[in-house]
Design a protein around this motif. Structure first.
Motif, PDB file in Angstrom:
ATOM      1  N   ASP A 273      -9.746  10.650  -5.548  1.00 60.66           N
ATOM      2  CA  ASP A 273      -8.963  11.468  -4.609  1.00 60.66           C
ATOM      3  C   ASP A 273      -7.878  10.648  -3.924  1.00 60.66           C
ATOM      4  O   ASP A 273      -6.737  11.098  -3.758  1.00 60.66           O
ATOM      5  CB  ASP A 273      -9.885  12.079  -3.555  1.00 60.66           C
ATOM      6  N   GLU A 274      -8.222   9.424  -3.521  1.00 57.60           N
ATOM      7  CA  GLU A 274      -7.250   8.564  -2.834  1.00 57.60           C
ATOM      8  C   GLU A 274      -6.093   8.201  -3.765  1.00 57.60           C
ATOM      9  O   GLU A 274      -4.930   8.170  -3.349  1.00 57.60           O
ATOM     10  CB  GLU A 274      -7.945   7.302  -2.320  1.00 57.60           C
ATOM     11  N   ASN A 275      -6.419   7.925  -5.032  1.00 58.66           N
ATOM     12  CA  ASN A 275      -5.342   7.582  -5.963  1.00 58.66           C
ATOM     13  C   ASN A 275      -4.525   8.808  -6.345  1.00 58.66           C
ATOM     14  O   ASN A 275      -3.342   8.698  -6.679  1.00 58.66           O
ATOM     15  CB  ASN A 275      -5.905   6.914  -7.218  1.00 58.66           C
ATOM     16  N   GLU A 276      -5.127   9.990  -6.292  1.00 57.04           N
ATOM     17  CA  GLU A 276      -4.357  11.214  -6.519  1.00 57.04           C
ATOM     18  C   GLU A 276      -3.236  11.329  -5.487  1.00 57.04           C
ATOM     19  O   GLU A 276      -2.106  11.710  -5.805  1.00 57.04           O
ATOM     20  CB  GLU A 276      -5.265  12.428  -6.421  1.00 57.04           C
ATOM     21  N   LYS A 277      -3.540  10.965  -4.247  1.00 58.65           N
ATOM     22  CA  LYS A 277      -2.524  11.014  -3.194  1.00 58.65           C
ATOM     23  C   LYS A 277      -1.398  10.024  -3.494  1.00 58.65           C
ATOM     24  O   LYS A 277      -0.218  10.316  -3.263  1.00 58.65           O
ATOM     25  CB  LYS A 277      -3.167  10.712  -1.846  1.00 58.65           C
ATOM     26  N   ARG A 278      -1.764   8.838  -3.982  1.00 60.47           N
ATOM     27  CA  ARG A 278      -0.724   7.864  -4.345  1.00 60.47           C
ATOM     28  C   ARG A 278       0.158   8.427  -5.456  1.00 60.47           C
ATOM     29  O   ARG A 278       1.381   8.259  -5.429  1.00 60.47           O
ATOM     30  CB  ARG A 278      -1.367   6.561  -4.825  1.00 60.47           C
ATOM     31  N   CYS A 279      -0.480   9.061  -6.420  1.00 65.77           N
ATOM     32  CA  CYS A 279       0.270   9.613  -7.544  1.00 65.77           C
ATOM     33  C   CYS A 279       1.243  10.696  -7.077  1.00 65.77           C
ATOM     34  O   CYS A 279       2.401  10.708  -7.473  1.00 65.77           O
ATOM     35  CB  CYS A 279      -0.695  10.171  -8.578  1.00 65.77           C
ATOM     36  N   ARG A 280       0.775  11.603  -6.240  1.00 69.19           N
ATOM     37  CA  ARG A 280       1.614  12.702  -5.764  1.00 69.19           C
ATOM     38  C   ARG A 280       2.803  12.210  -4.938  1.00 69.19           C
ATOM     39  O   ARG A 280       3.856  12.841  -4.915  1.00 69.19           O
ATOM     40  CB  ARG A 280       0.778  13.676  -4.934  1.00 69.19           C
ATOM     41  N   SER A 281       2.621  11.070  -4.272  1.00 74.84           N
ATOM     42  CA  SER A 281       3.674  10.568  -3.378  1.00 74.84           C
ATOM     43  C   SER A 281       4.524   9.487  -4.014  1.00 74.84           C
ATOM     44  O   SER A 281       5.349   8.866  -3.338  1.00 74.84           O
ATOM     45  CB  SER A 281       3.043  10.013  -2.090  1.00 74.84           C
ATOM     46  N   LEU A 282       4.354   9.238  -5.329  1.00 79.32           N
ATOM     47  CA  LEU A 282       5.021   8.103  -5.975  1.00 79.32           C
ATOM     48  C   LEU A 282       6.542   8.170  -5.846  1.00 79.32           C
ATOM     49  O   LEU A 282       7.189   7.192  -5.457  1.00 79.32           O
ATOM     50  CB  LEU A 282       4.628   8.041  -7.457  1.00 79.32           C
ATOM     51  N   ILE A 283       7.142   9.313  -6.143  1.00 79.13           N
ATOM     52  CA  ILE A 283       8.599   9.427  -6.092  1.00 79.13           C
ATOM     53  C   ILE A 283       9.114   9.171  -4.684  1.00 79.13           C
ATOM     54  O   ILE A 283      10.082   8.429  -4.475  1.00 79.13           O
ATOM     55  CB  ILE A 283       9.043  10.817  -6.590  1.00 79.13           C
ATOM     56  N   GLY A 284       8.459   9.775  -3.708  1.00 79.90           N
ATOM     57  CA  GLY A 284       8.888   9.576  -2.328  1.00 79.90           C
ATOM     58  C   GLY A 284       8.751   8.136  -1.875  1.00 79.90           C
ATOM     59  O   GLY A 284       9.619   7.607  -1.165  1.00 79.90           O
ATOM     60  N   ARG A 285       7.673   7.471  -2.307  1.00 82.98           N
ATOM     61  CA  ARG A 285       7.481   6.070  -1.918  1.00 82.98           C
ATOM     62  C   ARG A 285       8.510   5.159  -2.567  1.00 82.98           C
ATOM     63  O   ARG A 285       9.011   4.213  -1.943  1.00 82.98           O
ATOM     64  CB  ARG A 285       6.061   5.620  -2.288  1.00 82.98           C
ATOM     65  N   VAL A 286       8.840   5.435  -3.835  1.00 81.96           N
ATOM     66  CA  VAL A 286       9.863   4.636  -4.517  1.00 81.96           C
ATOM     67  C   VAL A 286      11.217   4.815  -3.843  1.00 81.96           C
ATOM     68  O   VAL A 286      11.902   3.838  -3.513  1.00 81.96           O
ATOM     69  CB  VAL A 286       9.957   5.016  -6.009  1.00 81.96           C
ATOM     70  N   ASN A 287      11.621   6.056  -3.627  1.00 82.87           N
ATOM     71  CA  ASN A 287      12.920   6.319  -3.002  1.00 82.87           C
ATOM     72  C   ASN A 287      12.985   5.757  -1.593  1.00 82.87           C
ATOM     73  O   ASN A 287      14.050   5.332  -1.127  1.00 82.87           O
ATOM     74  CB  ASN A 287      13.200   7.821  -3.002  1.00 82.87           C
ATOM     75  N   GLY A 288      11.849   5.739  -0.895  1.00 82.58           N
ATOM     76  CA  GLY A 288      11.813   5.163   0.449  1.00 82.58           C
ATOM     77  C   GLY A 288      12.124   3.684   0.437  1.00 82.58           C
ATOM     78  O   GLY A 288      12.851   3.182   1.300  1.00 82.58           O
ATOM     79  N   LYS A 289      11.596   2.970  -0.551  1.00 80.66           N
ATOM     80  CA  LYS A 289      11.872   1.539  -0.640  1.00 80.66           C
ATOM     81  C   LYS A 289      13.314   1.278  -1.068  1.00 80.66           C
ATOM     82  O   LYS A 289      13.946   0.313  -0.607  1.00 80.66           O
ATOM     83  CB  LYS A 289      10.900   0.876  -1.613  1.00 80.66           C
ATOM     84  N   VAL A 290      13.849   2.129  -1.943  1.00 77.02           N
ATOM     85  CA  VAL A 290      15.253   1.990  -2.334  1.00 77.02           C
ATOM     86  C   VAL A 290      16.149   2.140  -1.113  1.00 77.02           C
ATOM     87  O   VAL A 290      17.105   1.377  -0.915  1.00 77.02           O
ATOM     88  CB  VAL A 290      15.628   3.033  -3.411  1.00 77.02           C
ATOM     89  N   GLU A 291      15.842   3.113  -0.265  1.00 78.66           N
ATOM     90  CA  GLU A 291      16.616   3.314   0.969  1.00 78.66           C
ATOM     91  C   GLU A 291      16.430   2.147   1.927  1.00 78.66           C
ATOM     92  O   GLU A 291      17.370   1.740   2.622  1.00 78.66           O
ATOM     93  CB  GLU A 291      16.195   4.622   1.634  1.00 78.66           C
ATOM     94  N   MET A 292      15.227   1.601   1.981  1.00 77.20           N
ATOM     95  CA  MET A 292      14.955   0.471   2.874  1.00 77.20           C
ATOM     96  C   MET A 292      15.841  -0.727   2.537  1.00 77.20           C
ATOM     97  O   MET A 292      16.322  -1.438   3.420  1.00 77.20           O
ATOM     98  CB  MET A 292      13.482   0.074   2.782  1.00 77.20           C
TER      99      MET A 292
END
Length: 357
Positions: A273-292
């Motif tokens: 379940d915890e890794n499912e959350k990581r999977c669902r948020s992958l695009i947002g997390r990647v784009n967040g670091k690009v913006e950072m």
């Protein structure tokens, strides 16, 4: 290395020695280690012989400093789900990256390497005498893999070769061998920015309830595990599940798991379940670091910023380009063969991620 000597046993499984012999650009997954653009890689016949030669750059240090790096934005990804009931179909649960062929320690990304190795060799780990009479003798596998790329950082144009590299190519009786022994087969030509996440659950196919919960009948995402699902005592029993194993990783968080349970599946359920959350948020997390890192399409990227981007695990893959495709390399070898001192005054052949195999 001749092509016939390094042809892979399974032609559907990438082989770095074969790619090198065929002079193909390749991409390999990467971890959080800082790796300078232009760093050479020498490909050995055995995984342990393949290594980066960080102290032997073939490019002129002055040219490396003057050659600009740029960020180009792209947006592409892939989601793959597989449910199988036999170890013979294990190839459906891997991407068979070249990384698995050269060892995780070589390229600094153990999570993906462990997952690939596990997925490629997955089979029943339970000995025959440990199986119950109700055992079907099969393996139930359920997996998902997600990859997303947000852009790449590469040279605007390749840097110039160093005087020593050019001397080897111009004067040595066997310039290709001499160059390779000193500077390797490939150089790091680009960072591919993004993230990857994958998860594989395997179990003995001992009861219909176990099979149903793992495979989800092909209609429920993320292994069929529902948050509202309550496992009763029968489903927790050895006779219902047998051995159950979860293998997974998330490149952006440098998270990995390889856990096996024989009785209580609640921990497996929680980790999934915890890794499912990581999977669902992958695009947002990647784009967040690009913006950072304030990366803009077409913008210049400094060497110092590249180091921070690597350490932030934003480099999901690196692009390796063969030296022999450089125009300056080819011209020097031709000059050697013809016995002339001709020097190329033009530019290199274009080398960008768009041209990779």
């Amino acid at each position: 290395m001749a092509l016939v000597d390094v042809f892979p046993e399974n032609p559907f499984t990438p082989s770095l020695p074969y790619a090198s012999a065929a002079q193909l650009p390749v991409t390999v997954p990467w971890g959080g280690k800082a790796l300078q653009m232009g760093t050479p890689l020498i490909v050995g016949s055995q995984p342990q012989d393949t290594q980066f030669l960080e102290d032997r750059c073939a490019f002129s240090s002055d040219s490396l400093k003057k050659t600009s790096l740029t960020f180009r934005h792209v947006s592409r990804g892939m989601i793959t789900e597989s449910n199988t009931h036999t170890a013979a179909a294990r190839h459906e649960h891997t991407s068979f990256s070249i990384q698995a062929q050269i060892g995780g320690s070589v390229i600094g990304v153990s999570g993906r390497g462990n997952y690939e190795a596990r997925g490629a060799t997955n089979q029943d780990d339970t000995a025959e005498d440990e199986l119950t009479p109700q055992s079907h003798g099969q393996i139930v596998n359920a997996s998902f893999r997600t990859e997303y790329q947000s852009g790449w950082i590469g040279f605007v144009s390749p840097p110039r070769l160093s005087p020593l590299a050019l001397e080897l190519l111009h004067t040595h009786d066997d310039p290709h061998t001499a160059f390779r022994e000193r500077f390797g087969d490939y150089y790091v030509g680009a960072y591919l920015l993004g993230g990857a996440n994958a998860q594989l659950v395997s179990s003995n196919d001992i009861a219909a309830s176990a099979s149903k919960d793992l495979s989800g009948k092909g209609e429920v995402r993320f292994l069929g595990f529902k948050k509202e699902k309550k496992f009763d005592s029968h489903e927790k029993a050895d006779a219902a599940f047998g051995q159950i194993r979860l293998t997974g990783y998330d490149s952006l968080e440098a998270w990995e798991c390889d856990h096996q349970e024989n009785e209580d599946v609640r921990l497996i359920h929680q980790v999934a379940d915890e890794n499912e959350k990581r999977c669902r948020s992958l695009i947002g997390r990647v784009n967040g670091k690009v913006e950072m890192f304030q990366l803009k399409d077409g913008g210049v990227v400094s060497v110092e910023l590249c180091e921070g981007i690597c350490r932030a695990h934003l480099v999901v893959q690196i692009l390796l380009l063969p030296y022999k495709k450089l125009r300056e390399y080819a011209v020097a070898v031709l000059a050697n063969a013809s016995g002339t001192d001709a020097v190329d005054s033009g530019s290199h052949m274009a080398s960008t991620p768009a041209g990779k195999a």
